[in-house]
Design an enzyme around this catalytic site. Structure first.
Site, short mmCIF file in Angstrom:
data_model
loop_
_atom_site.label_atom_id
_atom_site.label_comp_id
_atom_site.label_asym_id
_atom_site.label_seq_id
_atom_site.Cartn_x
_atom_site.Cartn_y
_atom_site.Cartn_z
CG HIS A 41 -34.06 -1.47 1.88
ND1 HIS A 41 -34.56 -0.91 0.72
CD2 HIS A 41 -34.96 -2.38 2.25
CE1 HIS A 41 -35.72 -1.46 0.42
NE2 HIS A 41 -35.99 -2.37 1.34
CG ASP A 89 -34.13 -4.85 3.60
OD1 ASP A 89 -34.42 -4.00 4.48
OD2 ASP A 89 -33.14 -4.75 2.84
CB SER A 183 -31.43 -0.48 8.35
OG SER A 183 -32.58 0.32 8.40
#
Ligand SMILES: NCc1cccc(Nc2n[nH]c3ncnc(Nc4cccc(O)c4)c23)c1
Length: 232
Positions: A41, A89, A183
Site C-alpha cells: 500500500h 500487503d 505502514s
C-alpha cells in the site's frame, strides 16, 4: 506511533524510512544486504514518483554519520496485493547496491516457521508515523509495546468482523497503536520480525480496530523467491 516513546538512538538499526521527494511515507525493515521489506500500500500515493530508502537513521532531519539514502533498483509488490483489501500487503525493495552494514545498519531476522504468535505475547512496533490524531509527525524514531490479540477475538464484532485471515495477526490498539506513516514497518516479538504493519481500517488508537500486521512467516517462499530471482 500513538502512545509510544522515542527509541534509543540507533537501537533499531534495521529500521528503514521509505521516502518520496525527501519526505517519509512508510516504514520498512532491512531483511538482507540489498533488500528492504515493506507494505505494498505504500506505493499507492506515488504518482510515478520514485522511492528512496533511508537507513541508519534516528532523526529524519538531523545529519547523522551513518545515515544514508539508497536508490531503489527494483520494487516488487506481492501479486495478491490490491487497493481494496489488506491481503498480501507486502513490498520488496531491492536497493541500488548492498547496504553498508554497521552498528547502525543491521539485518533483522524474520520468522520462518509458519506458527501463530501466541495471544498475549508482548511485541514491539516502531516507526516515524503520526504520534497524534491531529497528525503530528515525529523527527525521531518512535516505538511502542503491544500485546498480540487472538485472531478469534480480532475477528469478532466490534473488532475486525471476519476480515483477519491466517496470513494476518492483530495487536491490541487501545491508546497505544501504529498510525499513518508506520505502514511497512516491523512488528518484533522476542527479537524476531513476525509482522509488517498494514493500515487496515486506517483507524489509530481505537480499541475497536486492533492493529493489523501481515504475517511474514506466511510469505517466506515468496520473499526467498523474489530475492533469489533478482539479477545482480
Ligand atoms: N493502527 C492501524 C494503522 C496502521 C498504519 C496506518 C494507519 N492509518 C492510516 N494509514 N493511511 C492513512 N491515511 C490517512 N489517515 C490515516 N489514519 C489516521 C490519521 C489521523 C488520525 C487518525 O486517527 C488516523 C491513515 C493505521
Amino acid at each position: 506511533i500513538l502512545g509510544g516513546s522515542t527509541a534509543g538512538a540507533h537501537q533499531r538499526p534495521y529500521m528503514a524510512s521509505l521516502q518520496v521527494d525527501g519526505h517519509h511515507v512508510c516504514g520498512g525493515l532491512l531483511i538482507a544486504e540489498q533488500w528492504v521489506l515493506s507494505a505494498a500500500h505504500c506505493m499507492e500515493d506515488m504518482k510515478g514518483k520514485t522511492f528512496q530508502v533511508l537507513l541508519g537513521a534516528h532523526s529524519l532531519s538531523q545529519p547523522e554519520p551513518h545515515k544514508r539514502l539508497y536508490a531503489v533498483r527494483a520494487a516488487v509488490r506481492h501479486p495478491g496485493s490490491n487497493i481494496e483489501t489488506n491481503d498480501d500487503d507486502l513490498l520488496l525493495l531491492q536497493l541500488e547496491e548492498k547496504a553498508t552494514l554497521s552498528e547502525h545498519v543491521k539485518i533483522l531476522p524474520f520468522q520462518r516457521q509458519d506458527v501463530d504468535v501466541p495471544p498475549g505475547t508482548m511485541c514491539e512496533a516502531a516507526g516515524w508515523g503520526f504520534t497524534s490524531h491531529s497528525g503530528r509527525k515525529p523527527d525521531e524514531l518512535q516505538q511502542v509495546e503491544r500485546p498480540v490479540k487472538s485472531r478469534e477475538e480480532c475477528n469478532r464484532r466490534p473488532y475486525h468482523d471476519n476480515t483477519i485471515t491466517d496470513k494476518m495477526l492483530c495487536t491490541d490498539s487501545r491508546k497505544k497503536d501504529t498510525c499513518k506513516g508506520d505502514s511497512g514497518g516491523p512488528l518484533i516479538c522476542n527479537g524476531v520480525a513476525e509482522g509488517v504493519v498494514t493500515a487496515g481500517a486506517r483507524v489509530c488508537g481505537n480499541y475497536k480496530k486492533p492493529g493489523i500486521y501481515t504475517r511474514i512467516a506466511a510469505y517466506v517462499d515468496w520473499i526467498d523467491g523474489v530475492m533469489a530471482a533478482a539479477e545482480e
